[in-house]
Write a protein that holds these residues in place. Structure first.
Motif, PDB file in Angstrom:
ATOM      1  N   LEU A  56       0.827  -1.201   0.000  1.00 21.09           N
ATOM      2  CA  LEU A  56       0.000   0.000   0.000  1.00 21.09           C
ATOM      3  C   LEU A  56       0.858   1.246   0.000  1.00 21.09           C
ATOM      4  CD1 LEU A  56      -2.652  -0.989   2.694  1.00 21.09           C
ATOM      5  CD2 LEU A  56      -2.908  -1.072   0.216  1.00 21.09           C
ATOM      6  N   PRO A  57       0.524   2.246  -0.818  1.00 20.63           N
ATOM      7  CA  PRO A  57       1.263   3.508  -0.794  1.00 20.63           C
ATOM      8  C   PRO A  57       0.953   4.284   0.481  1.00 20.63           C
ATOM      9  CG  PRO A  57      -0.636   3.695  -2.242  1.00 20.63           C
ATOM     10  CD  PRO A  57      -0.577   2.260  -1.812  1.00 20.63           C
ATOM     11  N   GLY A  58       1.895   5.139   0.881  1.00 21.93           N
ATOM     12  CA  GLY A  58       1.649   6.021   2.019  1.00 21.93           C
ATOM     13  C   GLY A  58       1.986   5.398   3.352  1.00 21.93           C
ATOM     14  N   ILE A  59       2.282   4.101   3.394  1.00 22.33           N
ATOM     15  CA  ILE A  59       2.659   3.453   4.640  1.00 22.33           C
ATOM     16  C   ILE A  59       4.170   3.516   4.773  1.00 22.33           C
ATOM     17  CG2 ILE A  59       2.618   1.280   5.923  1.00 22.33           C
ATOM     18  CD1 ILE A  59      -0.119   2.579   5.573  1.00 22.33           C
ATOM     19  N   TYR A  60       4.662   3.808   5.984  1.00 17.74           N
ATOM     20  CA  TYR A  60       6.096   4.002   6.200  1.00 17.74           C
ATOM     21  C   TYR A  60       6.900   2.823   5.660  1.00 17.74           C
ATOM     22  CZ  TYR A  60      10.532   4.681   8.593  1.00 17.74           C
ATOM     23  OH  TYR A  60      11.860   4.838   8.879  1.00 17.74           O
ATOM     24  N   ALA A  61       6.484   1.602   6.044  1.00 18.47           N
ATOM     25  CA  ALA A  61       7.252   0.425   5.640  1.00 18.47           C
ATOM     26  C   ALA A  61       7.259   0.250   4.132  1.00 18.47           C
ATOM     27  CB  ALA A  61       6.677  -0.821   6.309  1.00 18.47           C
ATOM     28  N   ALA A  62       6.205   0.725   3.470  1.00 14.55           N
ATOM     29  CA  ALA A  62       6.114   0.540   2.024  1.00 14.55           C
ATOM     30  C   ALA A  62       6.937   1.571   1.266  1.00 14.55           C
ATOM     31  CB  ALA A  62       4.651   0.640   1.590  1.00 14.55           C
ATOM     32  N   THR A  63       7.087   2.747   1.840  1.00 16.60           N
ATOM     33  CA  THR A  63       7.763   3.827   1.126  1.00 16.60           C
ATOM     34  C   THR A  63       9.264   3.854   1.389  1.00 16.60           C
ATOM     35  OG1 THR A  63       7.300   5.344   2.934  1.00 16.60           O
ATOM     36  CG2 THR A  63       5.698   5.250   1.158  1.00 16.60           C
ATOM     37  N   LYS A  64       9.742   2.996   2.299  1.00 16.78           N
ATOM     38  CA  LYS A  64      11.169   2.950   2.615  1.00 16.78           C
ATOM     39  C   LYS A  64      11.779   1.659   2.081  1.00 16.78           C
ATOM     40  CE  LYS A  64      11.757   6.618   5.335  1.00 16.78           C
ATOM     41  NZ  LYS A  64      12.791   7.621   5.158  1.00 16.78           N
ATOM     42  N   PRO A  65      12.819   1.712   1.290  1.00 21.00           N
ATOM     43  CA  PRO A  65      13.510   0.488   0.906  1.00 21.00           C
ATOM     44  C   PRO A  65      14.012  -0.227   2.155  1.00 21.00           C
ATOM     45  CG  PRO A  65      14.329   2.381  -0.329  1.00 21.00           C
ATOM     46  CD  PRO A  65      13.443   2.920   0.739  1.00 21.00           C
ATOM     47  N   ARG A  66      14.136  -1.530   2.083  1.00 20.97           N
ATOM     48  CA  ARG A  66      14.494  -2.310   3.256  1.00 20.97           C
ATOM     49  C   ARG A  66      15.798  -1.836   3.884  1.00 20.97           C
ATOM     50  NH1 ARG A  66      17.079  -7.503   4.161  1.00 20.97           N
ATOM     51  NH2 ARG A  66      16.117  -8.565   5.918  1.00 20.97           N
ATOM     52  N   ASN A  67      16.782  -1.509   3.053  1.00 15.65           N
ATOM     53  CA  ASN A  67      18.076  -1.131   3.608  1.00 15.65           C
ATOM     54  C   ASN A  67      18.110   0.293   4.130  1.00 15.65           C
ATOM     55  OD1 ASN A  67      18.079   0.302   1.251  1.00 15.65           O
ATOM     56  ND2 ASN A  67      19.904  -0.654   0.351  1.00 15.65           N
ATOM     57  N   SER A  68      17.001   1.033   4.031  1.00 16.31           N
ATOM     58  CA  SER A  68      16.982   2.390   4.557  1.00 16.31           C
ATOM     59  C   SER A  68      16.393   2.440   5.964  1.00 16.31           C
ATOM     60  CB  SER A  68      16.174   3.315   3.640  1.00 16.31           C
ATOM     61  OG  SER A  68      14.797   3.048   3.761  1.00 16.31           O
ATOM     62  N   LYS A  69      15.870   1.320   6.433  1.00 17.68           N
ATOM     63  CA  LYS A  69      15.395   1.294   7.813  1.00 17.68           C
ATOM     64  C   LYS A  69      16.593   1.465   8.746  1.00 17.68           C
ATOM     65  CE  LYS A  69      11.399  -1.746   7.140  1.00 17.68           C
ATOM     66  NZ  LYS A  69      10.758  -3.006   7.565  1.00 17.68           N
ATOM     67  N   PRO A  70      16.444   2.255   9.800  1.00 19.26           N
ATOM     68  CA  PRO A  70      17.598   2.457  10.681  1.00 19.26           C
ATOM     69  C   PRO A  70      17.941   1.196  11.461  1.00 19.26           C
ATOM     70  CG  PRO A  70      15.639   3.434  11.657  1.00 19.26           C
ATOM     71  CD  PRO A  70      15.265   3.012  10.257  1.00 19.26           C
ATOM     72  N   ASN A  71      19.216   0.982  11.673  1.00 21.12           N
ATOM     73  CA  ASN A  71      19.660  -0.032  12.621  1.00 21.12           C
ATOM     74  C   ASN A  71      19.524   0.564  14.021  1.00 21.12           C
ATOM     75  OD1 ASN A  71      20.667  -1.709  10.426  1.00 21.12           O
ATOM     76  ND2 ASN A  71      22.332  -0.207  10.279  1.00 21.12           N
ATOM     77  N   PHE A  72      19.389  -0.289  15.024  1.00 23.17           N
ATOM     78  CA  PHE A  72      19.287   0.163  16.411  1.00 23.17           C
ATOM     79  C   PHE A  72      20.380  -0.503  17.240  1.00 23.17           C
ATOM     80  CE2 PHE A  72      14.932   0.247  14.704  1.00 23.17           C
ATOM     81  CZ  PHE A  72      14.609   1.573  14.912  1.00 23.17           C
ATOM     82  N   VAL A  73      21.127   0.301  17.963  1.00 19.74           N
ATOM     83  CA  VAL A  73      22.131  -0.206  18.900  1.00 19.74           C
ATOM     84  C   VAL A  73      21.831   0.398  20.265  1.00 19.74           C
ATOM     85  CG1 VAL A  73      24.574  -0.239  19.537  1.00 19.74           C
ATOM     86  CG2 VAL A  73      23.904  -0.534  17.139  1.00 19.74           C
ATOM     87  N   ILE A  74      21.519  -0.462  21.231  1.00 19.90           N
ATOM     88  CA  ILE A  74      21.278  -0.019  22.607  1.00 19.90           C
ATOM     89  C   ILE A  74      22.438  -0.503  23.464  1.00 19.90           C
ATOM     90  CG2 ILE A  74      19.762  -0.119  24.614  1.00 19.90           C
ATOM     91  CD1 ILE A  74      17.463  -0.869  22.694  1.00 19.90           C
ATOM     92  N   ILE A  75      23.174   0.425  24.054  1.00 24.33           N
ATOM     93  CA  ILE A  75      24.266   0.096  24.972  1.00 24.33           C
ATOM     94  C   ILE A  75      23.750   0.394  26.380  1.00 24.33           C
ATOM     95  CG2 ILE A  75      26.659   0.549  25.610  1.00 24.33           C
ATOM     96  CD1 ILE A  75      26.867   1.814  22.686  1.00 24.33           C
TER      97      ILE A  75
END
Length: 454
Positions: free
Chosen positions: A20-39
């Motif tokens: 679906l258009p307009g959804i965050y997950a749909a409009t972002k390529p997979r590799n553009s999702k941020p990585n998360f590091v919690i220290i």
């Protein structure tokens, strides 16, 4: 709806939404999702970094991280370690997520990130399965693809280490743990650099039995504890360097924080464990320490960096908490927040990105075990009368009456203003009444009590 059904449903939903258009997950390529590091360090006080005012600890790498990102001055964890970890992992206060006894039915941020295509790794101290290997409750059963660390604490000067589900022996070298955990964290980064990931690196230091390697021992101005924090700073720098070298810097959101305030109210027992050395941290200007619901027990350092997204060299006094991580990551990664249970965290994306300086959190509750001790709203903090002191090492039990503090002008909680501001007290009491209690209160013991007759 149970945990497994919910996770299955949101996985199906994620696939549906991806078309679906307009959804965050749909409009972002997979590799553009941020990585998360919690220290996530252990028992580190509010005053235990240079950028938080320490004069005895050199922390150039974390001070540098603060310059590259945002330093939060009003960030909250929980009074002690297990409850703090279940709150972080689930976005739910420990009275719901159950602290050391976190059940299999809880949904962790790792499980949710996996529904959005993330690989997940946990390194270090787990401490939410009653410090034991219990099926359904260890990291590999709670959403983590990879685990290397200890399920409990190091109170006896040793930890039992696990490589995923396999016990690999007991380690008594407390001085070497910080390096070992960091090495494993760097290995995880290298193995997963080409896909979105979560790395949750939960250090054992500086809890209970602490030590530093010869390179750092005796080198700080503040004794053994300061040596340990300086070594943590160094190895955090190694992890940050690895992120840079792997080309992950611009797409990795790094969070540095700790589980509770310092054990500065346990000085003599800790001194005996460490042959007279200083083995506890500092609350800085805050009152009391670990185990308490004074600011020194729950207000902790927090630094967040995400280049080009989180403003650099910013200091924020917005109220922010570990329980906010799960709903905030939902917005950034594109997963659904559970709707079948109360989520105490709020989405702080606008705060992190500098689009809202106040943040989304209206108030924060102070809980200790199964008791509600107080609430903060804005600059005001109300503590209730006759609060039970659950930890014997906490010496400062207050007046036994209601206490109202203006944390903006009185960060050390020295001046009780209940008589001067009865209208504020009444407003805060309404928030206390509005707290939604679970139908059943959890067992708050580190190891569950045996029932009579068994």
């Amino acid at each position: 709806m149970n945990r497994r059904t919910f996770l299955k449903d949101i996985c199906v939903g994620a696939v549906t939404l991806s078309g679906l258009p307009g959804i965050y997950a749909a409009t972002k390529p997979r590799n553009s999702k941020p990585n998360f590091v919690i220290i996530f360090t252990d028992d580190q006080g509010y005053g235990d970094l240079g950028c938080y005012g320490s004069e005895t600890i050199r922390s150039p790498r974390l001070d540098g991280l603060a310059k590259e990102g945002t330093r939060f001055t009003d960030f909250y964890a929980q009074p002690v370690c297990g409850p703090s970890r279940s709150a972080l992992l689930t976005g739910r206060y420990p009275v719901r997520s159950q602290g050391w006894s976190m059940p299999e039915s809880e949904i962790t941020l790792a499980e949710l990130l996996k529904t959005a295509g993330y690989t997940t790794g946990c390194i270090g101290k787990w401490d939410v399965s009653n410090r034991r290997d219990i099926k359904g409750r260890i990291p590999n059963d709670q959403g983590f693809d990879y685990y290397w660390g200890t399920l409990g604490a190091n109170d006896g000067g040793a930890v039992r280490l696990y490589d995923n589900r396999e016990s690999i022996g007991v380690d008594r070298d407390m001085a070497g743990l910080t390096k070992r955990y960091t090495d494993k964290g760097i290995e995880f980064l290298k193995a997963n650099k080409d896909k979105p990931f979560l790395l949750y690196l939960a250090h054992t230091m500086a809890h209970s039995v602490i030590d530093a390697t010869p390179r750092f021992k005796g080198k700080s101005k503040g004794g053994l504890y300061s040596d340990v924090i300086e070594e943590l700073d160094y190895h955090t720098g190694r992890l940050l360097d690895a992120i840079d070298e792997l080309g992950l810097r611009d797409n990795t959101l790094v969070i540095f924080t700790t589980d509770n305030g310092p054990w500065n109210n346990m000085q003599e027992p800790l001194r005996k464990k460490h042959k007279g050395a200083v083995a506890w941290g500092s609350s800085g200007p805050l009152r009391e320490g670990k185990g308490s619901t004074w600011e020194g027990g729950v207000r902790v350092p927090c630094i967040v960096r995400w280049p080009g997204h989180v403003p650099a060299a910013r200091v924020s006094n917005a109220i922010f908490s570990t329980v906010d991580f799960m709903p905030t990551f939902a917005k950034l990664a594109g997963y659904m927040v559970p709707t079948d249970r109360i989520i105490d965290g709020v989405d702080q994306t606008e705060l992190l990105l500098g689009k809202n300086e106040q943040g989304a959190r209206d108030h924060f509750y102070y809980l200790c075990r199964n008791e509600l001790h107080g609430v903060r709203k804005g600059k005001w903090k109300l503590l209730l009368e006759d609060r039970k002191n659950y930890y014997g090492y906490v010496k400062d039990t207050g007046s036994k009456e209601k206490e109202l503090y203006n944390l903006e002008s009185d960060i050390g909680e020295k001046h009780n203003l209940t008589k001067q501001h009865p209208e504020i007290v009444e407003e805060m009491l309404e928030l206390i009444k509005a707290f939604q209690w679970p139908a059943k209160l959890p067992d708050t013991a580190i190891v569950p009590r045996k029932k009579k007759g068994r």
